[in-house]
Motif scaffolding. Structure first.
Motif, short mmCIF file in Angstrom:
data_model
loop_
_atom_site.label_atom_id
_atom_site.label_comp_id
_atom_site.label_asym_id
_atom_site.label_seq_id
_atom_site.Cartn_x
_atom_site.Cartn_y
_atom_site.Cartn_z
N VAL A 210 0.75 -1.09 -0.06
CA VAL A 210 0.20 0.18 -0.19
C VAL A 210 0.91 1.26 0.08
CG1 VAL A 210 -1.92 1.15 0.99
CG2 VAL A 210 -1.85 -1.30 1.40
N ALA A 211 0.65 2.21 -1.01
CA ALA A 211 1.68 3.22 -0.99
C ALA A 211 0.89 4.58 -1.70
CB ALA A 211 2.75 2.79 -2.06
N HIS A 212 1.46 5.59 -1.26
CA HIS A 212 1.23 6.94 -2.11
C HIS A 212 2.13 7.00 -3.20
CE1 HIS A 212 -1.13 11.03 -1.58
NE2 HIS A 212 -0.06 11.30 -2.50
N TRP A 213 1.84 7.03 -4.34
CA TRP A 213 2.56 7.16 -5.42
C TRP A 213 3.37 8.20 -5.58
CZ3 TRP A 213 4.50 3.38 -8.74
CH2 TRP A 213 4.80 3.86 -10.04
N LYS A 214 2.84 9.59 -5.94
CA LYS A 214 3.44 10.63 -6.14
C LYS A 214 3.07 11.69 -5.01
CE LYS A 214 5.03 13.46 -10.09
NZ LYS A 214 6.08 12.89 -10.03
N GLN A 215 4.29 12.10 -4.56
CA GLN A 215 4.25 13.06 -3.35
C GLN A 215 5.52 14.03 -3.31
OE1 GLN A 215 3.44 10.98 0.19
NE2 GLN A 215 2.08 12.92 1.18
N THR A 216 5.39 15.34 -3.48
CA THR A 216 6.70 15.96 -3.64
C THR A 216 7.03 16.95 -2.62
OG1 THR A 216 5.64 17.45 -4.97
CG2 THR A 216 7.03 15.56 -6.10
N LYS A 228 14.67 13.01 -2.79
CA LYS A 228 13.12 12.94 -2.98
C LYS A 228 12.31 12.13 -1.97
CE LYS A 228 13.94 13.89 -8.01
NZ LYS A 228 13.48 13.57 -9.46
N TRP A 229 10.91 12.52 -1.92
CA TRP A 229 9.97 11.84 -0.99
C TRP A 229 9.09 10.88 -1.62
CZ3 TRP A 229 9.58 11.44 4.07
CH2 TRP A 229 8.23 10.97 4.44
N SER A 230 9.17 11.20 -2.88
CA SER A 230 7.85 10.46 -3.72
C SER A 230 8.18 8.86 -3.88
CB SER A 230 7.56 11.09 -4.96
OG SER A 230 6.39 10.43 -5.64
N LYS A 231 7.28 8.04 -3.64
CA LYS A 231 7.49 6.57 -4.00
C LYS A 231 7.66 6.41 -5.40
CE LYS A 231 7.46 4.05 0.10
NZ LYS A 231 6.35 3.04 0.15
N VAL A 297 9.27 -0.60 -2.17
CA VAL A 297 10.52 0.11 -2.11
C VAL A 297 10.31 1.14 -1.03
CG1 VAL A 297 10.71 0.10 -4.71
CG2 VAL A 297 9.37 2.00 -3.76
N ALA A 298 11.51 1.85 -0.81
CA ALA A 298 11.54 3.00 0.14
C ALA A 298 11.49 4.28 -0.66
CB ALA A 298 12.76 2.69 1.06
N LYS A 299 11.57 5.29 0.03
CA LYS A 299 11.70 6.70 -0.35
C LYS A 299 13.18 6.82 -0.88
CE LYS A 299 7.73 8.71 1.61
NZ LYS A 299 6.93 7.67 2.47
N ASP A 300 13.42 7.72 -1.76
CA ASP A 300 14.50 7.91 -2.11
C ASP A 300 15.48 8.59 -1.13
OD1 ASP A 300 16.82 9.03 -4.05
OD2 ASP A 300 16.31 10.94 -3.34
N GLN A 301 15.02 9.51 -0.26
CA GLN A 301 15.67 10.04 0.99
C GLN A 301 16.15 8.87 1.85
OE1 GLN A 301 12.99 12.65 2.99
NE2 GLN A 301 12.46 14.03 1.16
#
Length: 391
Positions: A210-216, A228-231, A297-301
């Motif tokens: 379960v994830a939030h796809w795009k979030q900046t 970046k924060w977005s998944k 996956v995890a967030k880029d950060q």
């Protein structure tokens, strides 16, 4: 002769009404239950100063009835129907406890646990002797503190102890900047018996998440690099996975439009509506239990900073006996991997993990449960946190 010792009292501050989605609710509920099983008197307080959020209209509102009813349902579910308070960000009205009842709870509390660090502490909160800032999302707060951002500095200074899910913080391979505050590390807790489950009945059960796809809104620059924060940034590195593997993969998503879903489905991904999955805690739990395992996956950060972060959703999959394949953040330095839990950096490592799980699913399912019990059981995680806070 000494009389019976006084029961310790904790007030857990959170945002499960402001963010009325199952993932947030499970996070808070497992802290409440963990403290209760350790013998503590537990209260939940929501006092963020924010206006209420209406999940159906996906907008803020001046009517707190929805948030109040949601918190009431959650507290009834966990068996604490009268041990909560909600302060409206619109007009300051208090629901649940009375004004005097809330004041008495705060005055008697030994510990305040500020989950997600989402509550700006009021003067009456500062009288509680032990005030724990619980950082579930590392990187951004440390960068803000390193820069001396006034709001962040004031927020952190209001607490006596600081804990983070960034378990690799301070290690030589961790890129998160040193903070002027002393951080201790912790992990997301899970009440393992809440997630007991039989093996998935559907032979075509997917690896899901379960994830939030795009979030900046939480992207951050540090030392000339953008973190970046977005998944979607990390998921896009592995979009060919379904074409390389016979197992089905499903993403329950929010923050994605129809075009984005079409793109994923054209590449072999199943998609589901995360808002439907997360509308009720039981629906969310059923979704986890219906899976073969979790792929995420995890967030880029978290990844590039080698934070050591681990997901509070993934611990629920583990507790349900669902093997987890998740992107490496440095967590494997602290939690056993290779049976029931796999960290990856490349597509080939994902494929290898899927093959190994398929080779002996029952063994990996049992190993997942063991990792949840040994490393993330709520009583162990919270007990260690309290010990390191000197309690």
């Amino acid at each position: 002769m000494h009389g019976p010792s006084r029961q310790k009292r904790v007030v857990v501050f959170g945002i499960m009404g402001q963010m009325p989605f199952a993932g947030m609710a499970w996070q808070v509920l497992q802290y409440l239950e963990g403290f209760r099983r350790l013998g503590w008197c537990v209260h939940y307080v929501e006092d963020t100063g924010q206006w209420p959020y209406d999940p159906e209209r996906q907008t803020v509102t001046d009517d707190p009835a929805g948030e109040v009813a949601y918190i009431q349902r959650m507290m009834e579910w966990v068996g604490l129907p009268e041990q909560w308070a909600y302060r409206s960000g619109v007009d300051g009205r208090i629901f649940g406890l009375t004004d005097s009842g809330l004041s008495a709870v705060l005055a008697a509390a030994d510990v305040l646990l500020n989950v997600c660090g989402a509550t700006v502490l009021r003067e009456e909160h500062l009288a509680i002797p032990c005030r724990i800032y619980l950082e579930t999302d590392p990187v951004l707060p440390e960068i803000q503190a390193a820069r001396g951002v006034p709001f962040t500095m004031n927020m952190l200074s209001a607490h006596t102890h600081h804990f983070t899910y960034g378990e690799n913080l301070g290690e030589p391979d961790c890129g998160i900047p040193a903070s002027p505050f002393h951080y201790q590390v912790t992990r997301p807790p899970v009440v393992t018996d809440w997630w007991d489950a039989e093996p998935p009945s559907d032979t075509g059960a997917p690896f899901s998440t379960v994830a939030h796809w795009k979030q900046t809104d939480k992207d951050v620059e540090w030392n000339g690099e953008l973190y970046k924060w977005s998944k979607d940034v990390e998921f896009r590195k592995f979009l060919e996975l379904p074409r390389r593997c016979p197992e089905p993969f499903e993403l329950a998503l929010t923050g994605i439009d129809g075009e984005g879903r079409d793109e994923l489905e054209s590449l072999g991904w199943r998609t589901a509506d995360a808002l439907r999955v997360s509308g009720h805690i039981e629906t969310y739990r059923d979704y986890v239990r219906a899976a073969r395992g979790e792929f995420t996956v995890a967030k880029d950060q978290y990844v590039r900073m080698r934070s050591g972060w681990f997901s509070d959703r993934s611990v629920c999959y583990l507790a349900a006996g669902r093997p987890v394949i998740t992107q490496e953040t440095g967590f494997s330095k602290f939690v056993p991997t290779g049976r029931g839990l796999f960290g990856f950096e490349t597509l080939d490592e994902i494929l290898d993990a899927v093959d190994r799980i398929a080779g002996d699913y029952d063994a990996h399912s049992e190993a997942a449960r063991e990792i949840a019990a040994d490393c993330f059981e709520a009583e162990k995680v919270i007990g260690k946190l309290l010990e390191e806070a000197g309690l």
